[in-house]
Write a protein that holds these residues in place. Sequence first.
Motif, mmCIF file in Angstrom:
data_model
loop_
_atom_site.group_PDB
_atom_site.id
_atom_site.type_symbol
_atom_site.label_atom_id
_atom_site.label_comp_id
_atom_site.label_asym_id
_atom_site.label_seq_id
_atom_site.Cartn_x
_atom_site.Cartn_y
_atom_site.Cartn_z
ATOM 1 N N LEU A 174 57.825 -6.769 -28.674
ATOM 2 C CA LEU A 174 56.707 -6.369 -29.524
ATOM 3 C C LEU A 174 55.416 -6.297 -28.711
ATOM 4 O O LEU A 174 54.643 -5.338 -28.817
ATOM 5 C CB LEU A 174 56.544 -7.342 -30.689
ATOM 6 N N ASN A 203 59.385 -1.367 -34.716
ATOM 7 C CA ASN A 203 60.325 -2.380 -35.186
ATOM 8 C C ASN A 203 61.506 -2.445 -34.225
ATOM 9 O O ASN A 203 61.836 -1.461 -33.555
ATOM 10 C CB ASN A 203 60.772 -2.129 -36.622
ATOM 11 N N ASN A 204 62.124 -3.608 -34.165
ATOM 12 C CA ASN A 204 63.176 -3.817 -33.176
ATOM 13 C C ASN A 204 64.163 -4.860 -33.702
ATOM 14 O O ASN A 204 63.805 -5.744 -34.491
ATOM 15 C CB ASN A 204 62.580 -4.291 -31.849
ATOM 16 N N LEU A 246 58.858 -6.581 -36.461
ATOM 17 C CA LEU A 246 58.003 -5.399 -36.350
ATOM 18 C C LEU A 246 56.553 -5.814 -36.227
ATOM 19 O O LEU A 246 56.184 -6.950 -36.522
ATOM 20 C CB LEU A 246 58.188 -4.460 -37.543
ATOM 21 N N PHE A 247 55.747 -4.854 -35.769
ATOM 22 C CA PHE A 247 54.304 -5.014 -35.874
ATOM 23 C C PHE A 247 53.711 -3.730 -36.430
ATOM 24 O O PHE A 247 54.265 -2.639 -36.256
ATOM 25 C CB PHE A 247 53.661 -5.385 -34.547
ATOM 26 N N VAL A 265 48.571 -8.051 -31.383
ATOM 27 C CA VAL A 265 50.001 -8.353 -31.405
ATOM 28 C C VAL A 265 50.325 -9.506 -30.453
ATOM 29 O O VAL A 265 51.136 -10.383 -30.767
ATOM 30 C CB VAL A 265 50.823 -7.102 -31.035
ATOM 31 N N THR A 308 52.064 -12.948 -31.864
ATOM 32 C CA THR A 308 53.353 -13.473 -31.398
ATOM 33 C C THR A 308 53.193 -14.855 -30.784
ATOM 34 O O THR A 308 54.048 -15.728 -30.952
ATOM 35 C CB THR A 308 53.988 -12.520 -30.378
ATOM 36 N N VAL A 359 52.258 -8.923 -37.974
ATOM 37 C CA VAL A 359 53.493 -9.134 -37.214
ATOM 38 C C VAL A 359 54.457 -9.920 -38.091
ATOM 39 O O VAL A 359 54.071 -10.898 -38.732
ATOM 40 C CB VAL A 359 53.232 -9.893 -35.896
ATOM 41 N N TYR A 392 58.824 -11.183 -38.630
ATOM 42 C CA TYR A 392 60.210 -11.229 -38.172
ATOM 43 C C TYR A 392 61.054 -11.979 -39.191
ATOM 44 O O TYR A 392 60.539 -12.712 -40.044
ATOM 45 C CB TYR A 392 60.325 -11.886 -36.791
#
Length: 669
Positions: free
Chosen positions: A57, A69-70, A85-86, A101, A105, A129, A131
């Motif tokens: 991110l 997004n991942n 995602l952010f 970001v 995180t 942010v 998750y």
Amino acid sequence: MAWYLKYVIPLIFSIITLNFTATRAQGLSYQYQVCSTNKFTPNSTFQRDLTTLFSSLSSTASSNVEFFNNTVTAGTNSSDTVYGLFLCRGDIPSDLCNHCVGNATQRLSTHADCTLSKAAVVYYDECIVRYSNRSFFSTLTMQAGYALWNPTNMTNQESFKRLLYDTMNKTADDAAHFPTGAKKFATRETSIDIFQKLYCLAQCTQDLFPGDCRSCLDSLINSDLPGCCAGSQGGRVYYPNCIIRFEIYPFFRSLPTAPTPSPAGLVPPTNSGENKSRSRTIILIVVPIVSLATFLTLLYYVLWRRARKSSKILLRKNFGEESSTLQGLQFDLVTIKEATNNFSPENEIGKGGFGEVYKGILLDGRYIAVKRLSKSSRQGSVEFRNEILLIAKLQHKNLVAFIGFCLEEEEKILIYEYVSNRSLDYFLFGYPEEKLSWYQRYNIIKGTALGIFYLHEYSRLKVIHRDLKPSNVLLDENMNPKISDFGLARIVDIDQNRAETNRIVGTYGYMSPEYAMFGQFSEKSDVFSFGIMILEIITGKKNGNSYKSNEDDGGLMSNVWRNWTNQTPLSILEPNMKENYFETEVIRCIEIGLLCVQENPNMRPTIAEVVSYLNDLTIELPSPQEPAFFSHGIDQKAVMQQESSSNSSVIGSMPFSVNEMSISDFYPR
């Protein structure tokens, strides 16, 4: 920040404001976080996947990307998969998106509430942010929301609300019409009158379908906005998938527009010699300016990095491991001086043993109350540190909201959002013509009880205030109470019933007997103080001396008890309330007050019981015992009176949901 910066920085900005302002590094505005109580095992595969996700991110945010997004999974077990995602606000530059970001995180990976959570969402003004251990992509989530609003209301409420809903819905339409995967962001401005404008913003995550985006924004505008912010001068509502915000000042940045193309087939006429002359002139003017701007920018960056490093060292020195979670709450002294007009006497709104309190306004339009500790204050470095670590973790609509702090070598400053400089003490014992109605007094009793209930029961920390009194209850524009001054507060273990201290501090007249005589404090000592406040609110008389014997007819509690036992409780009412109250409510509140001030702390109700007594008039109350009349040789000189340490307050804020986000458990406290 080094002393010479205050001379260098104005020079830089006076020369290159138009070119540099849009891209300079800016501070972040942390808003709120919600972290799951469902925890993962330290050093597990899930934690390694989460670390990888955070890294992806942060690195992607540095690549001029506003949404990403991942999914990360390193093993065959699906329970170890992490989805994240952010979303950066659509008008902020890429460097600020990257900065936001990165901070988000880091906060999620280091904050005590979130370190081992299987799901979380954190809101900044600049980015979101999120998750989870469950997939939430392209899924509308209407939980774990948060709202923030300006306490100052518009004068023409109805016409402003109509304009607000109309403009905000049009802005939402603009944002939602973009297809899935495209940037769903829109802003609008419209005139309120010839002097004021309304500015609106709406945005959704790019993974939503247009219909889901509009549904999300519709819920915020037509369900949440009326309940929190509609008549205010500004407000914002956040959910994991969408956000809205409005203000009466321009808070968003202007987006670049594409150049208008020339009509097809038409070529503008040119003059070669004239163009060459213009080019030479432009070069002679622009090149030196750009060179100077570049040099000054580099100089500013070097000085800024040096000041930031010094600030981090000072933070680490004072707060140790907690310093990383407090960076987003730190303000520099230059900003505070600008907000308060250099601590001008005209901005002073209060004063106590700690120093002065000043009203101010930040560049983003927020009104603040600045508590500046004097060098002679009894509140030293340890108390200052402890107060910040405590109040930074407390958020409730009936508590004064904490914004941040300023810590420099010669300054210790606490910053709150401004409510007003009016306290309950002023309205009860100030000018007779400004006495409150029973309706207002009853709401103040209930609101104050809810604030104490949050401190004792619903905050993730059990907090004993230790200095509850009318001067520490501030009233906003709508007469809603907000508890202030946490300088004497103590954190105790969730299962801890009582603590002791050799240093008895507080305000004589509101101390429970066990605390005043033996230094024993607990939830029940706060309940005792609240009971005194209830009786003061009803009678309009100050409990200047709680510890007189019961033979003294002048004491507040002895007078209330005598009328209670004589079955003439309404005789104690403040005269201005005659024939303007509900008898059942008044008598019930008198009885609750007497239950709270019983001498034996075990006989006093908990604040949870008090809240239930106030909300449900069908609950039968126990009979109160004689109040705590005592004069057992208390050395009054040993009891340190400490004045209220915050005449501050607050844009209101509150979480809209304590439910789960996606499928994971959340605990937004």
